[in-house]
Design a protein around this motif. Structure first.
Motif, PDB file in Angstrom:
ATOM      1  N   LEU A 189      40.866  -4.187  31.737  1.00 21.38           N
ATOM      2  CA  LEU A 189      41.166  -4.581  32.907  1.00 21.38           C
ATOM      3  C   LEU A 189      40.615  -3.846  34.122  1.00 21.38           C
ATOM      4  N   LEU A 190      39.926  -4.539  35.272  1.00 20.94           N
ATOM      5  CA  LEU A 190      39.590  -3.570  36.324  1.00 20.94           C
ATOM      6  C   LEU A 190      40.612  -4.536  37.407  1.00 20.94           C
ATOM      7  N   ILE A 191      41.351  -3.339  38.090  1.00 19.29           N
ATOM      8  CA  ILE A 191      42.352  -3.702  39.099  1.00 19.29           C
ATOM      9  C   ILE A 191      42.016  -3.095  40.287  1.00 19.29           C
ATOM     10  N   TRP A 192      41.895  -4.086  41.384  1.00 19.68           N
ATOM     11  CA  TRP A 192      41.773  -3.602  42.757  1.00 19.68           C
ATOM     12  C   TRP A 192      42.997  -3.832  43.567  1.00 19.68           C
ATOM     13  N   VAL A 193      43.435  -2.985  44.548  1.00 16.94           N
ATOM     14  CA  VAL A 193      44.335  -3.252  45.450  1.00 16.94           C
ATOM     15  C   VAL A 193      44.130  -2.944  46.809  1.00 16.94           C
ATOM     16  N   VAL A 194      44.231  -3.988  47.628  1.00 18.04           N
ATOM     17  CA  VAL A 194      43.580  -3.990  48.961  1.00 18.04           C
ATOM     18  C   VAL A 194      44.684  -4.162  49.925  1.00 18.04           C
ATOM     19  N   ARG A 195      45.086  -3.211  50.737  1.00 18.21           N
ATOM     20  CA  ARG A 195      46.462  -3.090  51.606  1.00 18.21           C
ATOM     21  C   ARG A 195      45.905  -3.574  52.890  1.00 18.21           C
ATOM     22  N   PRO A 196      47.068  -4.218  53.573  1.00 20.58           N
ATOM     23  CA  PRO A 196      46.761  -4.945  54.874  1.00 20.58           C
ATOM     24  C   PRO A 196      45.825  -3.917  56.017  1.00 20.58           C
ATOM     25  N   ASP A 197      46.184  -2.493  55.525  1.00 17.56           N
ATOM     26  CA  ASP A 197      45.549  -1.572  56.642  1.00 17.56           C
ATOM     27  C   ASP A 197      44.021  -1.253  56.310  1.00 17.56           C
ATOM     28  N   GLY A 198      43.614  -2.037  55.060  1.00 16.72           N
ATOM     29  CA  GLY A 198      42.218  -1.673  54.758  1.00 16.72           C
ATOM     30  C   GLY A 198      42.211  -0.883  53.387  1.00 16.72           C
ATOM     31  N   THR A 199      42.880  -0.101  53.216  1.00 15.01           N
ATOM     32  CA  THR A 199      42.718   0.826  52.106  1.00 15.01           C
ATOM     33  C   THR A 199      42.476   0.080  50.733  1.00 15.01           C
ATOM     34  N   VAL A 200      41.866   0.590  49.999  1.00 15.89           N
ATOM     35  CA  VAL A 200      41.295  -0.057  48.866  1.00 15.89           C
ATOM     36  C   VAL A 200      41.404   0.918  47.671  1.00 15.89           C
ATOM     37  N   THR A 201      42.131   0.631  46.708  1.00 11.10           N
ATOM     38  CA  THR A 201      42.564   1.650  45.458  1.00 11.10           C
ATOM     39  C   THR A 201      41.849   0.845  44.285  1.00 11.10           C
ATOM     40  N   PHE A 202      41.030   1.495  43.385  1.00  9.35           N
ATOM     41  CA  PHE A 202      40.796   0.675  42.174  1.00  9.35           C
ATOM     42  C   PHE A 202      41.331   1.503  40.794  1.00  9.35           C
ATOM     43  N   ARG A 203      41.916   0.738  40.010  1.00  4.79           N
ATOM     44  CA  ARG A 203      42.345   1.269  38.749  1.00  4.79           C
ATOM     45  C   ARG A 203      41.751   0.327  37.463  1.00  4.79           C
ATOM     46  N   GLN A 204      41.682   1.272  36.549  1.00  4.02           N
ATOM     47  CA  GLN A 204      41.046   0.465  34.998  1.00  4.02           C
ATOM     48  C   GLN A 204      41.977   0.823  33.864  1.00  4.02           C
ATOM     49  N   VAL A 205      42.138  -0.152  33.228  1.00  6.70           N
ATOM     50  CA  VAL A 205      43.135  -0.242  32.123  1.00  6.70           C
ATOM     51  C   VAL A 205      42.424  -0.569  30.863  1.00  6.70           C
ATOM     52  N   ASN A 206      42.225   0.213  29.856  1.00 12.72           N
ATOM     53  CA  ASN A 206      41.417   0.124  28.783  1.00 12.72           C
ATOM     54  C   ASN A 206      42.634  -0.797  27.780  1.00 12.72           C
ATOM     55  N   LEU A 207      42.272  -1.765  27.109  1.00 12.50           N
ATOM     56  CA  LEU A 207      43.022  -2.332  26.119  1.00 12.50           C
ATOM     57  C   LEU A 207      42.719  -2.021  24.645  1.00 12.50           C
ATOM     58  N   ILE A 245      51.058  -4.360  36.146  1.00 10.58           N
ATOM     59  CA  ILE A 245      51.579  -3.882  37.458  1.00 10.58           C
ATOM     60  C   ILE A 245      51.658  -2.437  37.154  1.00 10.58           C
ATOM     61  N   GLN A 246      52.010  -1.667  36.249  1.00  7.27           N
ATOM     62  CA  GLN A 246      52.389  -0.222  36.486  1.00  7.27           C
ATOM     63  C   GLN A 246      51.123   0.587  36.716  1.00  7.27           C
ATOM     64  N   PRO A 247      49.887   0.204  36.486  1.00  3.60           N
ATOM     65  CA  PRO A 247      48.709   0.986  36.755  1.00  3.60           C
ATOM     66  C   PRO A 247      48.627   1.081  38.452  1.00  3.60           C
ATOM     67  N   VAL A 248      49.214  -0.060  39.044  1.00  2.51           N
ATOM     68  CA  VAL A 248      48.985  -0.123  40.624  1.00  2.51           C
ATOM     69  C   VAL A 248      50.233   0.016  41.136  1.00  2.51           C
ATOM     70  N   ALA A 249      51.438   0.123  40.352  1.00  6.52           N
ATOM     71  CA  ALA A 249      52.685  -0.087  41.251  1.00  6.52           C
ATOM     72  C   ALA A 249      52.953   1.131  42.515  1.00  6.52           C
ATOM     73  N   ASP A 250      52.262   2.074  42.206  1.00  7.01           N
ATOM     74  CA  ASP A 250      52.391   3.118  43.478  1.00  7.01           C
ATOM     75  C   ASP A 250      51.669   2.757  44.776  1.00  7.01           C
ATOM     76  N   GLN A 251      50.833   1.506  44.391  1.00  9.46           N
ATOM     77  CA  GLN A 251      50.077   1.138  45.757  1.00  9.46           C
ATOM     78  C   GLN A 251      50.554  -0.106  46.227  1.00  9.46           C
ATOM     79  N   LEU A 252      51.749  -0.762  45.493  1.00 10.80           N
ATOM     80  CA  LEU A 252      52.381  -1.912  46.150  1.00 10.80           C
ATOM     81  C   LEU A 252      53.322  -1.439  47.245  1.00 10.80           C
ATOM     82  N   PRO A 253      53.844  -2.440  48.211  1.00 14.69           N
ATOM     83  CA  PRO A 253      54.596  -2.104  49.233  1.00 14.69           C
ATOM     84  C   PRO A 253      56.116  -1.832  48.720  1.00 14.69           C
TER      85      PRO A 253
END
Length: 857
Positions: A512-530, A590-598
């Motif tokens: 899985l490729l996961i991007w998180v884009v915050r309202p302030d424009g910050t972009v974070t990328f995480r990858q999950v190997n299955l 969710i866990q791979p990007v949980a720290d990036q969620l509000p």
């Protein structure tokens, strides 16, 4: 006409086949399958839009003159031809009423002079024009024609209508209706003693039976076809029928039977000296050997075929065979040889097209496969260049076909959807290439470019939008929505050649490729190997087993899904309780990007799923402490970030339309059984009454809630709440439907395609029914009710992901509107309603089914 019986079909692509005869022409032949009803001037589709515009303008300019000349000649067939040509020309320019007028004149004359061929032609053109007026493929037109001829005894006209009506149903995916119509048509063909037409009719009838799993009836049809071929001494047709039988064996896990039959046919073809048949069988043998992982035999078969087609200078088939050899080499680990063979295939396709004005979709697809091979060989710059060239060639092909969309009976959107499906793997590979070069922001841009393009063009009124999506635009959307965007891409261990996958297997997810884009424009990328392997459950299985363990209820009426899908998925994952599956999916998604969620639970999080992730109940995902995601976040979903930008902004005008528990229509669900009336929904009626009271409006109930009344009132409504049965179509998507009371010529089933033709101004449409958020999952997202409503003009839709239970749903919906009336926005109102329902009805099946798509305000 709706197609609710499709709900009986597969949950996902794996484990079921349509058993159609494999095409030798890739997706080019796929275009042919969507052109039933194409005008008689098919060769003109290869021309540019400007050339066609000139041609059809001349047709109109000379229409009166040519019609007068035809009448003076006293050759009435000439009148029909002139009227037919003018009808096509008027349709091309969008003057559909004039097109109908002149084509009806032509139909009358064709029937008067008993010219069956011209009558058939005019019927198809009329159906194509009616399709542009909202009657998909002219199905209603054909049915009306059939009714008008019921007592005339004109079997030739009746046969022509039945044939075309059956083809229209076939194209719409309504196989039960195909069978119903063609069971009437075959006897008429036999009376006319037309063996060729009888063979075609029987082949379509048999395919419909096979698709519905009626193997016994399909086998009986096959025997009739075989007897007919032998009776007429048609060895070519006999060969084709035996090929179909072998394909059935091949994709029914009866490989040895298929192999024996192919070898028998190969021997016969060689003895007769039929090189074309020999070539076809060698190709099918190569497919079979590859599925059995017998690569040496597959290579031998393809090399033998290559020698044959080179003798005949068949450049197109040379390209196909070279691609097959490339795949065999790739599967054997020789990427260098695979790349060389793929380049030879591209050269063959280009030589085949070098003297043509047409674009070259075969070369475009082959370039995409070459790019994937280069990526696997870690030739990243070369792969990027190749894939971009593939996109340019394919987009030129798209522009040419869509520029001539009025020639087709189906809509521009249907064409766009069908053709863009080919691009998903290219964009997926581009993302991986960019990531291999540490360009995660560019990969996000590619992820957005590759999804929901047809949907976005539909939202823009059919206007093509630039393909390039920039990061700044994505950041602007996050800021405008005041939301954290979470976009997923699912990666697969897939062959670049779909036809060479092993047997019935579908590609397994690898990451899985996961991007998180915050309202302030910050972009974070995480990858999950299955994890992957023979005994490792797929992500799709994990989602299916979790949904199955939730035990989704139904609103008094159930379309049974294949029980083996859920049973097998649960067996492969070991998830026998809802919490186990919900926690596993939380850990993956969710866990791979949980720290990036509000941290603020009122802050919005918009999930952008892909493929099987569209079926995930995000609100019910559970962290290690047992907290549901809805308890921590306000959740929305969307098929693409750009869709959020393109949906209509809310307004405040209009009234409130509430519908509950209509008098239900009747639906046929199985071959040979009578239609049955859908069950009443007393809970939906109570729900509608409670919501009507909140808005001081009288709901439409029972016999009042006719399809005609509802569709008449929908365009004027600001809020639309429909509490009824939902019927799911997973094959085509557009036949998903909502149930209302029948009246007049309306059957009471309002399909996604019919919704698409409405002009809505609603701020909010709530479909309080089963499976209304589902449909055909494609590269464009979910093709179904939600897509149609947003495209028709709704700012926000709330839909369900499973068969929702009656009483808890009534409670949830009442709470939702109470919150909305108290000033909460739509997203917050749904979250609070879910939390209230969770306290009253703790099982996720009772409160987690609904998702909000579109504008949160």
């Amino acid at each position: 006409m709706p197609f609710p019986e499709l709900n009986r079909y597969q949950h996902r692509g794996a484990r079921r086949m349509n058993f159609h005869r494999l095409s030798r022409h890739g997706f080019v032949a796929g275009l042919v399958t969507v052109t039933i009803g194409l005008s008689s001037l098919v060769p003109l589709q290869a021309q540019s839009p400007d050339t066609l515009k000139t041609f059809y303008q001349q047709t109109i300019d000379t229409f009166d003159k040519n019609l007068t000349a035809a009448r003076q000649s006293k050759q009435r067939w000439q009148e029909v031809d002139v009227l037919n040509g003018a009808g096509i020309a008027y349709r091309y320019f969008g003057n559909y009423q004039k097109s109908v007028e002149v084509l009806q004149q032509g139909l009358t004359i064709a029937r008067e002079i008993k010219d069956a061929g011209r009558e058939d032609l005019i019927l198809r053109e009329l159906a194509a024009t009616y399709s542009k007026l909202g009657d998909y493929l002219g199905i209603k037109f054909y049915e009306q024609q059939l009714q008008s001829l019921k007592s005339s005894g004109n079997s030739a006209s009746r046969g022509a209508i039945l044939r075309n009506l059956g083809l229209a149903y076939l194209q719409s995916g309504n196989f039960l209706k195909v069978i119903e119509v063609y069971e009437q048509y075959v006897p008429i063909v036999r009376q006319g003693q037309n063996p060729l037409e009888e063979e075609i009719a029987l082949s379509i009838l048999g395919a419909a039976y096979r698709t519905l799993g009626e193997k016994g009836k399909a086998a009986a049809i096959l025997e009739q076809r075989l007897a007919l071929a032998r009776q007429t001494k048609n060895s070519q047709t006999e060969f084709q029928i035996l090929s179909e039988l072998a394909v059935i064996y091949q994709y029914s896990n009866q490989s040895q039977k298929a192999l024996a039959l192919y070898q028998q046919m190969l021997q016969t073809a060689r003895q007769s000296g039929n090189r074309t048949q020999e070539s076809n069988i060698l190709y099918q043998l190569a497919l079979l050997y590859t599925s059995l992982n017998n690569l040496p035999q597959a290579q031998t078969a393809l090399e033998q075929e290559l020698a044959i087609v080179r003798q005949g200078n068949d450049l197109f088939t040379q390209g196909l065979v070279l691609e097959g050899l490339s795949q065999v080499r790739a599967l054997g680990g020789n990427l260098e040889a695979a790349i060389d063979l793929q380049q030879q295939a591209i050269a063959a396709y280009r030589s085949f097209k070098q003297d043509s004005k047409e674009t070259n979709p075969s070369a475009a697809t082959a370039l995409g496969r070459l790019g994937l091979l280069q990526f696997r060989a870690r030739q990243f710059p070369e792969a990027e260049t190749t894939l971009q060239a593939s996109l340019r060639e394919y987009q030129a092909f798209l522009a040419q076909v869509l520029g001539n969309a009025n020639l087709f009976a189906i809509s521009r959107d249907d064409l766009n959807l069908s053709l863009r499906e080919q691009l998903s793997d290219i964009y997926r590979t581009l993302q991986q290439i960019y990531l291999a070069q540490n360009r995660s922001d560019t990969a996000l841009e590619a992820a957005e470019e590759g999804r929901a393009r047809a949907f976005i063009e539909l939202l823009a009124g059919g206007k093509s939008s630039p393909e390039a999506i920039k990061l700044a635009t994505i950041q602007q959307v996050a800021k405008a929505q005041q939301a954290t965007l979470v976009e997923y891409t699912v990666l697969y261990d897939s062959s670049p050649f779909a036809q060479f996958r092993s047997g019935n297997q579908q590609p397994q997810e690898t990451g899985l490729l996961i991007w998180v884009v915050r309202p302030d424009g910050t972009v974070t990328f995480r990858q999950v190997n299955l994890k992957r392997g023979a005994k490792v459950p797929t992500l799709a299985d994990q989602i299916i087993s979790t949904r199955g363990s939730i035990g989704a209820g139904n609103r008094g009426f159930s379309f049974n899904e294949d029980p083996n899908l859920v049973r097998d998925a649960i067996a492969s994952t070991g998830n026998t309780t809802p919490n186990a599956g919900l926690r596993q999916l939380y850990e993956l998604l969710i866990q791979p990007v949980a720290d990036q969620l509000p941290q603020d639970p009122k802050a919005r999080v918009i999930f952008i799923p892909q493929d099987s992730l569209f079926l995930v109940p995000f609100p019910a995902l559970q962290d290690a402490s047992g907290r549901y995601l809805i308890e921590k976040h306000t959740i929305l979903t969307a098929p693409a970030i750009q869709v959020l930008q393109a949906t209509r902004k809310p307004s405040s005008s209009g009234n409130v339309l509430v519908v509950g528990n209509p008098t239900m229509p009747t639906v046929r669900f199985q071959i040979g059984t009578p239609p049955q009336q859908l069950a009443s929904l007393p809970g939906a009626e109570r729900e509608a009454q409670a919501i009507g009271a909140l808005f001081n409006t009288q709901p439409l109930l029972g016999k009042q809630a006719t399809e005609t009344t509802v569709t008449t009132r929908m365009p004027q409504a600001r809020i639309i709440h429909l509490a009824t049965h939902g019927l799911l179509d997973r094959f085509i998507g557009f036949q998903s439907a909502l149930a209302f009371a029948p009246s007049g010529q309306e059957d009471g089933l309002l399909t996604a395609r019919e919704l698409l033709n409405l002009k809505l101004t609603a701020d909010l449409v709530v479909l309080s029914a089963c499976d209304t958020g589902r449909g055909r999952i494609s590269g464009d997202g979910v093709v179904g009710l939600s897509r149609s409503l947003l495209s028709a003009g709704a700012a926000t839709v709330i839909v369900s992901l499973w068969k929702v239970p009656d009483t808890p749903t009534a409670f949830l919906m009442t709470e939702f509107y109470r919150n909305l009336n108290q000033g909460s926005d739509k997203a917050q109102s749904l979250r609070q309603a879910m939390l209230a329902t969770l306290k009253q009805y703790p099982s996720p099946q009772d409160w987690a089914a609904f998702t909000l798509i579109g504008q949160a305000e």
